[in-house]
Design a protein around this motif. Structure first.
Motif, PDB file in Angstrom:
ATOM      1  N   PRO A 146      -6.945  17.860-103.260  1.00 54.28           N
ATOM      2  CA  PRO A 146      -7.880  16.777-103.839  1.00 54.28           C
ATOM      3  C   PRO A 146      -9.142  17.124-104.041  1.00 54.28           C
ATOM      4  O   PRO A 146      -9.680  18.096-103.554  1.00 54.28           O
ATOM      5  CB  PRO A 146      -7.833  15.766-102.790  1.00 54.28           C
ATOM      6  N   LYS A 147     -10.046  16.431-104.694  1.00 55.17           N
ATOM      7  CA  LYS A 147     -11.293  16.707-104.971  1.00 55.17           C
ATOM      8  C   LYS A 147     -12.234  15.490-104.513  1.00 55.17           C
ATOM      9  O   LYS A 147     -11.734  14.512-103.956  1.00 55.17           O
ATOM     10  CB  LYS A 147     -11.764  16.905-106.728  1.00 55.17           C
ATOM     11  N   LEU A 148     -13.477  16.098-103.984  1.00 58.80           N
ATOM     12  CA  LEU A 148     -14.437  15.102-103.520  1.00 58.80           C
ATOM     13  C   LEU A 148     -15.142  14.450-104.452  1.00 58.80           C
ATOM     14  O   LEU A 148     -15.376  14.980-105.579  1.00 58.80           O
ATOM     15  CB  LEU A 148     -15.336  15.862-102.534  1.00 58.80           C
ATOM     16  N   THR A 149     -15.525  13.045-104.232  1.00 62.41           N
ATOM     17  CA  THR A 149     -16.239  12.242-105.294  1.00 62.41           C
ATOM     18  C   THR A 149     -17.710  12.997-105.077  1.00 62.41           C
ATOM     19  O   THR A 149     -17.907  13.494-104.236  1.00 62.41           O
ATOM     20  CB  THR A 149     -16.229  10.912-104.898  1.00 62.41           C
ATOM     21  N   ALA A 150     -18.461  12.340-106.103  1.00 65.67           N
ATOM     22  CA  ALA A 150     -19.816  12.838-106.170  1.00 65.67           C
ATOM     23  C   ALA A 150     -20.365  12.347-104.821  1.00 65.67           C
ATOM     24  O   ALA A 150     -21.299  13.338-104.307  1.00 65.67           O
ATOM     25  CB  ALA A 150     -20.574  12.311-107.392  1.00 65.67           C
ATOM     26  N   GLN A 151     -20.275  11.142-104.502  1.00 61.99           N
ATOM     27  CA  GLN A 151     -21.076  10.632-103.328  1.00 61.99           C
ATOM     28  C   GLN A 151     -20.458  11.513-101.905  1.00 61.99           C
ATOM     29  O   GLN A 151     -21.354  11.709-100.967  1.00 61.99           O
ATOM     30  CB  GLN A 151     -20.447   9.133-103.050  1.00 61.99           C
ATOM     31  N   ALA A 152     -19.152  11.604-101.892  1.00 60.61           N
ATOM     32  CA  ALA A 152     -18.677  12.649-100.687  1.00 60.61           C
ATOM     33  C   ALA A 152     -19.450  13.942-100.797  1.00 60.61           C
ATOM     34  O   ALA A 152     -19.839  14.356 -99.689  1.00 60.61           O
ATOM     35  CB  ALA A 152     -17.111  12.692-100.760  1.00 60.61           C
ATOM     36  N   MET A 153     -19.471  14.562-101.895  1.00 61.24           N
ATOM     37  CA  MET A 153     -20.092  15.867-101.884  1.00 61.24           C
ATOM     38  C   MET A 153     -21.483  15.812-101.660  1.00 61.24           C
ATOM     39  O   MET A 153     -22.205  16.597-100.912  1.00 61.24           O
ATOM     40  CB  MET A 153     -19.929  16.563-103.294  1.00 61.24           C
ATOM     41  N   THR A 154     -22.242  14.687-102.180  1.00 61.56           N
ATOM     42  CA  THR A 154     -23.744  14.561-101.834  1.00 61.56           C
ATOM     43  C   THR A 154     -23.846  14.555-100.160  1.00 61.56           C
ATOM     44  O   THR A 154     -24.677  15.033 -99.428  1.00 61.56           O
ATOM     45  CB  THR A 154     -24.294  13.558-102.245  1.00 61.56           C
ATOM     46  N   ALA A 155     -22.779  13.722 -99.590  1.00 62.46           N
ATOM     47  CA  ALA A 155     -23.022  13.552 -98.060  1.00 62.46           C
ATOM     48  C   ALA A 155     -22.848  15.048 -97.404  1.00 62.46           C
ATOM     49  O   ALA A 155     -23.542  15.230 -96.260  1.00 62.46           O
ATOM     50  CB  ALA A 155     -21.923  12.709 -97.760  1.00 62.46           C
ATOM     51  N   LEU A 156     -21.896  15.851 -97.978  1.00 65.02           N
ATOM     52  CA  LEU A 156     -21.651  17.170 -97.284  1.00 65.02           C
ATOM     53  C   LEU A 156     -22.918  17.946 -97.390  1.00 65.02           C
ATOM     54  O   LEU A 156     -23.396  18.740 -96.659  1.00 65.02           O
ATOM     55  CB  LEU A 156     -20.394  17.880 -98.084  1.00 65.02           C
ATOM     56  N   LEU A 157     -23.737  17.839 -98.688  1.00 65.96           N
ATOM     57  CA  LEU A 157     -24.777  18.742 -98.897  1.00 65.96           C
ATOM     58  C   LEU A 157     -25.850  18.137 -98.083  1.00 65.96           C
ATOM     59  O   LEU A 157     -26.803  19.120 -97.892  1.00 65.96           O
ATOM     60  CB  LEU A 157     -25.144  18.576-100.350  1.00 65.96           C
ATOM     61  N   GLU A 158     -26.085  16.838 -97.511  1.00 69.33           N
ATOM     62  CA  GLU A 158     -27.285  16.421 -97.053  1.00 69.33           C
ATOM     63  C   GLU A 158     -27.000  16.644 -95.507  1.00 69.33           C
ATOM     64  O   GLU A 158     -27.867  16.474 -94.635  1.00 69.33           O
ATOM     65  CB  GLU A 158     -27.461  14.950 -97.358  1.00 69.33           C
ATOM     66  N   TYR A 159     -25.907  16.563 -94.959  1.00 71.68           N
ATOM     67  CA  TYR A 159     -25.507  16.856 -93.745  1.00 71.68           C
ATOM     68  C   TYR A 159     -26.069  18.003 -92.952  1.00 71.68           C
ATOM     69  O   TYR A 159     -26.309  19.071 -93.465  1.00 71.68           O
ATOM     70  CB  TYR A 159     -24.095  16.696 -93.575  1.00 71.68           C
ATOM     71  N   HIS A 160     -26.425  17.785 -91.572  1.00 76.30           N
ATOM     72  CA  HIS A 160     -27.074  19.042 -91.024  1.00 76.30           C
ATOM     73  C   HIS A 160     -26.018  20.155 -90.672  1.00 76.30           C
ATOM     74  O   HIS A 160     -26.616  21.074 -90.154  1.00 76.30           O
ATOM     75  CB  HIS A 160     -27.626  18.434 -89.837  1.00 76.30           C
ATOM     76  N   TRP A 161     -25.112  19.621 -90.140  1.00 75.17           N
ATOM     77  CA  TRP A 161     -23.948  20.503 -89.750  1.00 75.17           C
ATOM     78  C   TRP A 161     -24.200  21.396 -88.491  1.00 75.17           C
ATOM     79  O   TRP A 161     -24.104  22.660 -88.567  1.00 75.17           O
ATOM     80  CB  TRP A 161     -23.330  21.566 -90.954  1.00 75.17           C
ATOM     81  N   PRO A 162     -24.363  20.572 -87.422  1.00 76.47           N
ATOM     82  CA  PRO A 162     -24.474  21.284 -86.042  1.00 76.47           C
ATOM     83  C   PRO A 162     -23.335  22.258 -85.822  1.00 76.47           C
ATOM     84  O   PRO A 162     -23.591  23.060 -85.087  1.00 76.47           O
ATOM     85  CB  PRO A 162     -24.574  20.243 -85.318  1.00 76.47           C
ATOM     86  N   GLY A 163     -22.109  21.788 -86.175  1.00 79.90           N
ATOM     87  CA  GLY A 163     -20.846  22.758 -85.943  1.00 79.90           C
ATOM     88  C   GLY A 163     -20.591  23.955 -86.877  1.00 79.90           C
ATOM     89  O   GLY A 163     -19.736  24.377 -86.802  1.00 79.90           O
TER      90      GLY A 163
END
Length: 470
Positions: A353-370
Motif C-alpha cells: 500500500p501507499k501512504l496518503t499525503a496526510q499520513a506521510m506528513t505525520a511521519l515526516l513531522e514525528y520525532h521518532w524516539p525509537g
C-alpha cells in the motif's frame, strides 16, 4: 638492427611524461640489472634523484629488490610483497623480452603499502555488494556466526548517511577496534555486520553478544567458555566461549554499557593480553579477533558515576562512530517507508500500500524516539490493518497522528501567531522556512521535487535547508 639499450631508451623517453604522472611507482632495468628508468614518484619515496641513479645496479639502490632475479629467470612475479624503508608495498615485476631474449625488466608498485591495498579491497567489496545484493529469498539467520547485513542494506541518501557509509568503508579495512554509538534503533548492529563484511576477516566468523541479554552469572562462561566439569551443571566436554568462536574473525559486543564491572575487568585483561582463560582452565588461550562494540548509553557519564571503567573505555574507543537519529535525516523517511512496505509485500505476497499525503506528513513531522525500528513497527502495524491499497492517517498510532502539524503558514493569519511577530526579515525567514517544510512534505522528502515546486535550484534549496537547519 637497433641495439637493446637504444630500444629501452626510446621506449622510456616516449612514455616518460606519462609515467611521471602516475601514482604507481615504475622502474625499468636493463639486461644487466642496472637502472634504466625510474619515475619521479618512486624516486621521491626513495629519496634519490631519478637521473642520478641511472646506470647503477638496482640492488645498490633498492632494498629487497628482485628485479635481477626476474631477468635471470625470465618469469614474471605478480602481486608480491616487498619491504622498502619499513613499508610493505605490493609490487609486480615483468621481464622485457625481445625476439626470445630478455633485454630488461619493468617493476610496478601497485600499492605503496598493504594498508592501502586493504582499503582498496574494502572499497571493491562495497562496490561488488551493490552489484550483487543478497537474494530476497535468502534467510540471513541460518548461521549465527556469519555477517548477513551489508552496507547496501542501509536505506537512505541523506548527507549524514552518505558520510557515515564512507567512514565505514574507510575504517573497515584497518582491523581497528570500533565503538558504534547511537540511540536505540539507529542500526548499530547492521553497521557492525557491514564492517566485518568489508574487512579482511570477512571469511572468518562474525560472533555477536548482547551484553544486556545475558544474566551476570552466565556472562563469564558465555564470553570465555568452560572446561568439562568446571562447575555443577557444566556441559560434558565443555563449551567454547564467544572469544574462542570469534578467533580470526570479529567479535561484536552490543550494549557494552550494560556490562557489569566485574566482567569489565576480565574483558580488559583479555583485550590487553590477547588471550582468554576458560573457566576451569589453568592455561590461557591466545586469541586473534577484531573487536566492535556498540552502546546507546553515554559512557562518559557512566565513568563519572563509577559504572564503567575508564581504562576499558580507552581500550574500546579507538575509532568512535556516531550514528545519526532518524529525526536528523527526515529526507530518508520516504525511502525507508517504501523499503519497509515493499519488504512486507514480498514477505506476504500482498500488494504494497501507499501512504496518503496526510499520513506521510505525520511521519515526516514525528520525532521518532525509537528511530528506524519504531518506523518499521509503525508501518508493519498499518500494513496489516489497512483494508485498502492506501494507509490513511487514522491507521497510524495516536502519538504519530498528533505530530501531523496544521498548516502553520495559514494559521499565521491569526493576530497572535508568532509568524507575524518580530521584524519584517524575521517574519519572511519564518515564512520561507514553512514554505520549504511544506514543499518537502508534499514531495515526500524528495529534495529535487521540492526544489521544482518552489521554483528554485537544488543548490539553492540546500543552502536554505542549511540556513534554516532543516
Amino acid at each position: 638492427m637497433t641495439s637493446t639499450p637504444k630500444k629501452l631508451r626510446q621506449a622510456a623517453d616516449a612514455y616518460r611524461a606519462i609515467l611521471d604522472t602516475l601514482e604507481e611507482w615504475i622502474l625499468v632495468v636493463d639486461q644487466n640489472a642496472r637502472i634504466f628508468f625510474m619515475n619521479r614518484p618512486y624516486a621521491r619515496f626513495l629519496g634519490v634523484n631519478a637521473e642520478e641513479v641511472k646506470g647503477k645496479k638496482v640492488t645498490d639502490v633498492i632494498e629487497n629488490t628482485r628485479m635481477h632475479l626476474v631477468i635471470q629467470k625470465g618469469v614474471a612475479e605478480r602481486l608480491s610483497i616487498q619491504k622498502i624503508r619499513d613499508s610493505n608495498m605490493i609490487a609486480s615485476r615483468y621481464p622485457i623480452i625481445d625476439q626470445g631474449t630478455v633485454i630488461g625488466a619493468v617493476g610496478i608498485a601497485i600499492f605503496n603499502d598493504t594498508y592501502q591495498w586493504k582499503r582498496i579491497n574494502s572499497h571493491i567489496k562495497a562496490l561488488m555488494a551493490e552489484q550483487t545484493p543478497l537474494p530476497q529469498s535468502q534467510s540471513p539467520h541460518k548461521d549465527s556466526s556469519t555477517s548477513y547485513y551489508r552496507l547496501t542494506d542501509v536505506v537512505g541518501e541523506s548527507k549524514a548517511i552518505k558520510e557515515l557509509n564512507q567512514t565505514i568503508t574507510q575504517v573497515a579495512s584497518g582491523d581497528v577496534t570500533v565503538l558504534l554509538r547511537g540511540e536505540s534503533g539507529t542500526g548499530k548492529e547492521l553497521y557492525a555486520h557491514a564492517i566485518h563484511h568489508l574487512s579482511e576477516r570477512s571469511d572468518a566468523p562474525f560472533i555477536k553478544v548482547n551484553c544486556a541479554a545475558i544474566p551476570e552469572n552466565l556472562l563469564e562462561s558465555e564470553l570465555f567458555g568452560y572446561l568439562d566439569g568446571a562447575f555443577t551443571g557444566a556441559r560434558k566436554g565443555g563449551k567454547a566461549g564467544k572469544f574462542q568462536l570469534a578467533n580470526k574473525g570479529t567479535l561484536f559486543l552490543d550494549e557494552i554499557g550494560e556490562l557489569p564491572l566485574s566482567m569489565q575487568a576480565k574483558l580488559l585483561r583479555a583485550l590487553q593480553e590477547r588471550e582468554v582463560e576458560a573457566i576451569g582452565s589453568h592455561s590461557p588461550t591466545p586469541i586473534d579477533i577484531r573487536l566492535i562494540t556498540a552502546t546507546h548509553r553515554p559512557l562518559e557519564d557512566l565513568i563519572r558515576s563509577g559504572e564503567f571503567r575508564e581504562d576499558l573505555y580507552y581500550r574500546i574507543n579507538v575509532v568512535n562512530i556516531s550514528l545519526p537519529p532518524l529525526r536528523e535525516r527526515p529526507e530518508d523517511i520516504a525511502k525507508l517507508t517504501e523499503h519497509f512496505l515493499h519488504a512486507l509485500s514480498r514477505r506476504t505476497g500482498r500488494r504494497a500500500p501507499k501512504l496518503t499525503a496526510q499520513a506521510m506528513t505525520a511521519l515526516l513531522e514525528y520525532h521518532w524516539p525509537g528511530n528506524i525500528r519504531e518506523l518499521e513497527n509503525v508501518l508493519e502495524a498499518a500494513f496489516f490493518t489497512t483494508q485498502e491499497h492506501k494507509i490513511p492517517l487514522s491507521l497510524l498510532p495516536a502519538n504519530v497522528r498528533q505530530a501531523a502539524s496544521q498548516d502553520e503558514f495559514s494559521s499565521s493569519l491569526h493576530t497572535n501567531s508568532p509568524i507575524l511577530s518580530g521584524t519584517l526579515k524575521e517574519q519572511l525567514d519564518r515564512a520561507e522556512k514553512q514554505a520549504i517544510k511544506q514543499a518537502l512534505n508534499n514531495a515526500y522528502g524528495n529534495r529535487t521535487l521540492a526544489a521544482k515546486q518552489l521554483g528554485i535550484s537544488k543548490s539553492t534549496l540546500y543552502e536554505k535547508l542549511q540556513k534554516h537547519e532543516l
